[in-house]
Design an enzyme around this catalytic site. Structure first.
Site, PDB file in Angstrom:
ATOM      1  N   GLU A 155       0.798  -1.135  -0.133  1.00 43.73           N
ATOM      2  CA  GLU A 155      -0.088  -0.024  -0.081  1.00 43.73           C
ATOM      3  C   GLU A 155       0.881   1.202   0.178  1.00 43.73           C
ATOM      4  O   GLU A 155       1.899   1.357   0.762  1.00 43.73           O
ATOM      5  CB  GLU A 155      -0.884  -0.008   1.306  1.00 43.73           C
ATOM      6  CG  GLU A 155      -1.696   1.193   1.371  1.00 43.73           C
ATOM      7  CD  GLU A 155      -2.548   1.279   2.416  1.00 43.73           C
ATOM      8  OE1 GLU A 155      -3.138   0.196   2.930  1.00 43.73           O
ATOM      9  OE2 GLU A 155      -2.890   2.499   3.254  1.00 43.73           O
TER      10      GLU A 155
ATOM     11  N   GLU B 133      -2.519  11.389   3.331  1.00 38.83           N
ATOM     12  CA  GLU B 133      -3.462  11.323   4.364  1.00 38.83           C
ATOM     13  C   GLU B 133      -3.474  12.593   5.374  1.00 38.83           C
ATOM     14  O   GLU B 133      -2.411  13.066   5.306  1.00 38.83           O
ATOM     15  CB  GLU B 133      -3.195  10.134   5.144  1.00 38.83           C
ATOM     16  CG  GLU B 133      -3.553   8.618   4.276  1.00 38.83           C
ATOM     17  CD  GLU B 133      -3.397   7.417   5.344  1.00 38.83           C
ATOM     18  OE1 GLU B 133      -4.066   6.919   5.670  1.00 38.83           O
ATOM     19  OE2 GLU B 133      -2.099   7.225   5.739  1.00 38.83           O
TER      20      GLU B 133
END
Length: 341
Positions: free
Chosen positions: A229, A234
């Site tokens: 990932e 974020e």
């Protein structure tokens, strides 16, 4: 008597024959190794290598970026996927396994081409030829105890006035207290190595968790985190203006993931550019062109395969935290997403 002498003579011959020393195979050593590198001037990343040595039968190339190749002739053209300076090592090997090596340095300039983009110019739902949806709550809130129910409704994901809006709404929906959207290019577009650039304005509100990220194509067979990932961006509403860039893999995932942060200004009031540069040796995370975290990529990590893109706005969960009581709705706004290679 003649018979006895003959037997003795034959026996002596055999003994003498057995006593001869076996010298074995002659050892061949390569010498006079030369390596020449010609860098293409068209910014394609191509470098023409020519290696030659006396008594060499093969040449092993280490191109300095984690890529290796055995070349019988010593002549090879290699295309570097990214600009940089690379230390190239060439090992010439003889037919008997003896070696000699030489190292050279090449500086390469690569102009990348746009291979995928969405400028979000057509009003309505996101382009179905590029984007699909994850729908529902997933396993245990998509594995992170998130609170939203993802939908494919226009209320949660729509294009207007040149930008994509992903909106989280406080509402009772199929047993969840919030709705939102998670769009992805799985089975529509994926790529290996390159640069992702996204111009976005982030949502306001404690408990919001917007993300722009990628997963390995093999997630359906390998599972997570084996698929790898890459979290390009974020942000948690409780830590305003702190941008996270992170990778997850079997040795580093969840709370032990390999990540870095950068504090900026106006993340929720102005558009900022979030990007990631990825090749065989590194993954770099950037905000507005400035690198804030670098991860070394190696052949043992799952970051050497095709990945697809994801954009979503989660609520709460292990990263987003508690949602403020007065929350009603919040929007992540994306001006464009572009992939270069």
């Amino acid at each position: 008597m003649k018979y006895i002498l003959s037997v003795i003579t034959i026996g002596s011959f055999l003994l003498l024959s057995c006593g001869k020393k076996d010298t074995g195979t002659t050892v061949v050593t390569p010498t006079n190794l030369t390596v020449n590198a010609v860098v293409s001037t068209d910014n394609s990343g191509n470098v023409a290598f020519t290696a030659s040595a006396t008594n060499a039968s093969t040449y092993d190339y280490d191109f300095g970026n984690g890529v290796f190749q055995t070349v019988p002739t010593g002549i090879v053209t290699y295309k570097y996927p990214a600009s940089g300076t690379y230390s190239v090592n060439v090992i010439a090997k003889s037919s008997t396994g003896q070696t000699i090596s030489q190292r050279t340095t090449v500086t390469v300039s690569v102009t990348q081409s746009l291979i995928f983009s969405d400028e979000f110019d057509a009003n309505g739902a996101p382009d179905p030829s590029k984007w699909g949806y994850d729908i529902g709550t997933g396993s245990n809130g998509w594995g992170n105890n998130e609170l939203q129910h993802y939908t494919n409704r226009l209320e949660n994901a729509f294009v207007s006035n040149g930008t994509l809006k992903i909106r989280a709404i406080k509402e009772n929906f199929s047993g969840s207290a919030y709705t939102s959207a998670r769009i992805l290019t799985q089975n529509k577009f994926s790529f290996k190595y390159g640069k992702v650039e996204v111009r976005a304005k982030l949502p306001v509100g404690i408990g919001t968790w917007p993300a722009i990220w990628m997963l390995g194509n093999n997630i359906t067979t390998a599972g997570w985190p084996a698929c790898g990932e890459i979290d390009i961006m974020e942000h948690k509403g409780s830590q305003l203006n702190r941008i996270h860039g992170t990778v997850h893999h079997p040795a580093r995932f969840g709370g032990n993931a390999d990540g870095g942060t950068r504090d900026i200004t106006n993340a929720t009031t102005e558009f900022q550019i979030y990007s990631m540069e990825w090749n065989a040796t590194s993954i770099k995370f950037l905000v507005n062109g400035t690198v804030f975290h670098t991860v070394a990529n190696t052949s043992s990590l799952p970051f050497n395969q095709n990945f697809f893109l994801i954009m979503n706005l989660a609520m709460g969960g292990t990263f987003g935290g508690a949602v403020e009581s007065g929350f009603s709705n919040a929007t992540m706004e994306i001006d464009y997403i572009r992939v270069y290679q």
